[in-house]
Design an enzyme around this catalytic site. Structure first.
Site, PDB file in Angstrom:
ATOM      1  N   HIS A  48       0.820  -1.208   0.000  1.00  0.00           N
ATOM      2  CA  HIS A  48       0.000   0.000   0.000  1.00  0.00           C
ATOM      3  C   HIS A  48       0.860   1.268   0.000  1.00  0.00           C
ATOM      4  CE1 HIS A  48      -3.727   2.189   0.662  1.00  0.00           C
ATOM      5  NE2 HIS A  48      -3.234   2.768   1.744  1.00  0.00           N
ATOM      6  N   PHE A  49       1.776   1.382   0.938  1.00  0.00           N
ATOM      7  CA  PHE A  49       2.653   2.547   1.022  1.00  0.00           C
ATOM      8  C   PHE A  49       3.975   2.227   0.329  1.00  0.00           C
ATOM      9  CE2 PHE A  49      -0.148   3.624   4.686  1.00  0.00           C
ATOM     10  CZ  PHE A  49      -0.558   4.870   4.241  1.00  0.00           C
TER      11      PHE A  49
END
Length: 324
Positions: A300-301
């Site tokens: 996600h990041f």
């Protein structure tokens, strides 16, 4: 070729320390001549709310607006900003309720994507940004695309990282209880979302799907969770999760903007993201066929895991497509 380019650029960055050791005398004057960008940490009152933002780079340079995701803030761009700010005027705000911006009580402040987009619009307008490229991620995507609908002539380019504009990107199980809440705003359904703002889920967002978890600093989820745990902030987050559904009816308008204006676009997408999975990336090509797409082995990041790959890709894209 794109894969080869990614490998070559990443290798170049990783090789820098070794070069410095073997050619220190030759490199040192060059490093001394290259100024390290200074980041300023500022705030501005927008409609009575203090909005914090990071700003760096030459005032007359092309503007790059960095729009963060949930549950973080402009903190997610802390490592990317210095790699771009020598040539770009970088602005990275914290939305109200996030980071260092004010977090008014949700009973007195509308925590909606429309309102957040208006706040960011007012901020960048007051800063004199008449044209800008946007890095959009997670919540930053609908906020940025709402800005694009308001001011399509201002958008000079798009960097899309795990940010959705197509229904294909909302099929992950993560969204199931949130969709229930969209359809029925009962307290029971709202309470069912409480786990999404706990430390376990915040840490999960940073670590799940990462190629090398050892590269992910625990400072990330500790920093974010401290802000999530502020009194009243859980309601801020549940309001935003509930309002995310208001973005979905706008997807056709976002897509119409893409088709009509064809902003130069690069996608750098962590394919292992269980919130915004890889399926959300290819649909952009339907409306933006010239998009440069890079699907990364990350989560996600992705900036926390693959900055060494993403930064040169983004820099090259901006230099070719935006810095004209």
């Amino acid at each position: 070729m794109k894969r080869l380019f990614t490998t070559v650029m990443a290798s170049a960055i990783l090789a820098t320390p070794a070069v410095a050791q073997t050619r220190c005398a030759a490199i040192t004057p060059q490093l001394a001549a290259r100024a390290v960008p200074v980041i300023h940490y500022k705030s501005m009152a927008v409609d009575g709310v203090k909005v914090f933002y990071r700003e760096a780079g030459p005032a007359d340079a092309p503007v790059l607006l960095l729009l963060h995701g949930f549950p973080t803030s402009s903190h997610m761009f802390r490592n990317l900003i210095p790699l771009l700010a020598d040539r770009y005027h970088v602005i990275a705000p914290d939305y109200p309720g996030y980071g260092q911006s004010d977090a008014p009580d949700h009973a007195q402040f509308a925590y909606t994507f429309a309102h957040q987009a208006d706040i960011v619009d007012t901020l960048v307008t007051q800063l004199g940004a008449k044209r800008y490229a946007m890095y959009v991620m997670d919540y930053g995507a609908p906020i940025g695309f709402r800005l694009a609908l308001k001011h399509p002539e201002r958008v000079s380019g798009l960097i899309v990282q795990n940010g959705n504009a197509y229904t294909e990107g909302l099929q992950a199980p993560f969204w199931d209880p949130i969709k229930v809440y969209w359809g029925d705003r009962s307290q029971k359904n709202r309470d069912a979302l409480n786990s999404l703002v706990t430390l376990d889920i915040t840490k999960f967002q940073y670590t799940d799907g990462m190629r090398d978890v050892a590269r992910i600093s625990a400072d990330n989820w500790i920093h974010d969770q401290a802000l999530l745990d502020r009194p009243g902030n859980r309601d801020v987050q549940l309001d935003m999760l509930g309002d995310y559904g208001s973005n979905v009816p706008l997807y056709p308008q976002f897509q119409a903007f893409f088709r009509k204006y064809q902003p130069p676009t690069i996608i750098v997408w962590g394919k292992n993201d269980k919130i915004f999975p890889e399926a959300g990336a290819p649909p952009y090509l339907r409306d933006l066929p010239e998009t440069e797409m890079h699907i990364l082995d990350s989560g996600h990041f992705a900036l926390e895991d693959r900055l060494d790959v993403m930064a040169p890709l983004i820099r090259d894209f901006l230099d070719r497509k935006v810095c004209k």
